[in-house]
Design a protein around this motif. Sequence first.
Motif, PDB file in Angstrom:
ATOM      1  N   GLN A   1      29.476  74.564 -27.743  1.00 34.47           N
ATOM      2  CA  GLN A   1      29.987  75.927 -27.604  1.00 34.47           C
ATOM      3  C   GLN A   1      30.672  76.113 -26.260  1.00 34.47           C
ATOM      4  OE1 GLN A   1      26.712  78.574 -28.099  1.00 34.47           O
ATOM      5  NE2 GLN A   1      27.559  79.520 -29.929  1.00 34.47           N
ATOM      6  N   GLN A   2      30.053  75.627 -25.185  1.00 40.70           N
ATOM      7  CA  GLN A   2      30.633  75.767 -23.859  1.00 40.70           C
ATOM      8  C   GLN A   2      31.947  75.011 -23.762  1.00 40.70           C
ATOM      9  OE1 GLN A   2      27.578  74.456 -21.193  1.00 40.70           O
ATOM     10  NE2 GLN A   2      26.627  76.481 -21.064  1.00 40.70           N
TER      11      GLN A   2
ATOM     12  N   THR B   1      34.599  77.047 -25.518  1.00 44.39           N
ATOM     13  CA  THR B   1      35.075  78.200 -24.747  1.00 44.39           C
ATOM     14  C   THR B   1      35.916  77.755 -23.557  1.00 44.39           C
ATOM     15  OG1 THR B   1      33.014  78.275 -23.496  1.00 44.39           O
ATOM     16  CG2 THR B   1      33.180  79.708 -25.418  1.00 44.39           C
TER      17      THR B   1
ATOM     18  N   THR C   1      39.353  76.880 -24.938  1.00 44.81           N
ATOM     19  CA  THR C   1      40.125  78.042 -25.377  1.00 44.81           C
ATOM     20  C   THR C   1      40.588  78.888 -24.203  1.00 44.81           C
ATOM     21  OG1 THR C   1      38.094  79.313 -25.703  1.00 44.81           O
ATOM     22  CG2 THR C   1      39.015  78.203 -27.634  1.00 44.81           C
ATOM     23  N   LYS C   2      39.846  78.842 -23.090  1.00 46.05           N
ATOM     24  CA  LYS C   2      40.246  79.602 -21.905  1.00 46.05           C
ATOM     25  C   LYS C   2      41.218  78.829 -21.023  1.00 46.05           C
ATOM     26  CE  LYS C   2      36.084  82.408 -21.495  1.00 46.05           C
ATOM     27  NZ  LYS C   2      34.928  82.707 -20.663  1.00 46.05           N
TER      28      LYS C   2
END
Length: 139
Positions: free
Chosen positions: A41-42, A45, A48-49
Amino acid sequence: LSHIMPRKSTYTIDLNVREGHEGYNVQAKCPAAPGHALLQQQELTWTTKGMSASRPPTLTQTKQDQLTAKRKSLAMSVAMKPGQQILMNAFMMYMSGSQLNIWSISVTSGAVLSPLAGIVAMEQTFKNLESPDAKEDYL
């Protein structure tokens, strides 16, 4: 000699599961290992950032303070290590006696050269404790 050394096998086994293999689908249905789902998950993210997965975001101020305190503690323990050898050196010199022989020469030279070698290697010893992003004062 041939009975001592085993013969090298000509067969190899590839344990990597590739897409399209029957084990790939079975492995995809298995639950993730503990903590692995959070890591995925990290990474998702971060990507995506616009951050790279190899470089996590910067630490918060409290975590950075905790890391600095830990580095200072390690630096202090490394700095105190030579002082802990004083009693051992004193005992070794007492046990070597007052007669001149190879043992007393060895103990005396070790007691003199050990601190000098520590002084010469000081920069290399503390180099591992330096902060990668900023020079910190350990005093």
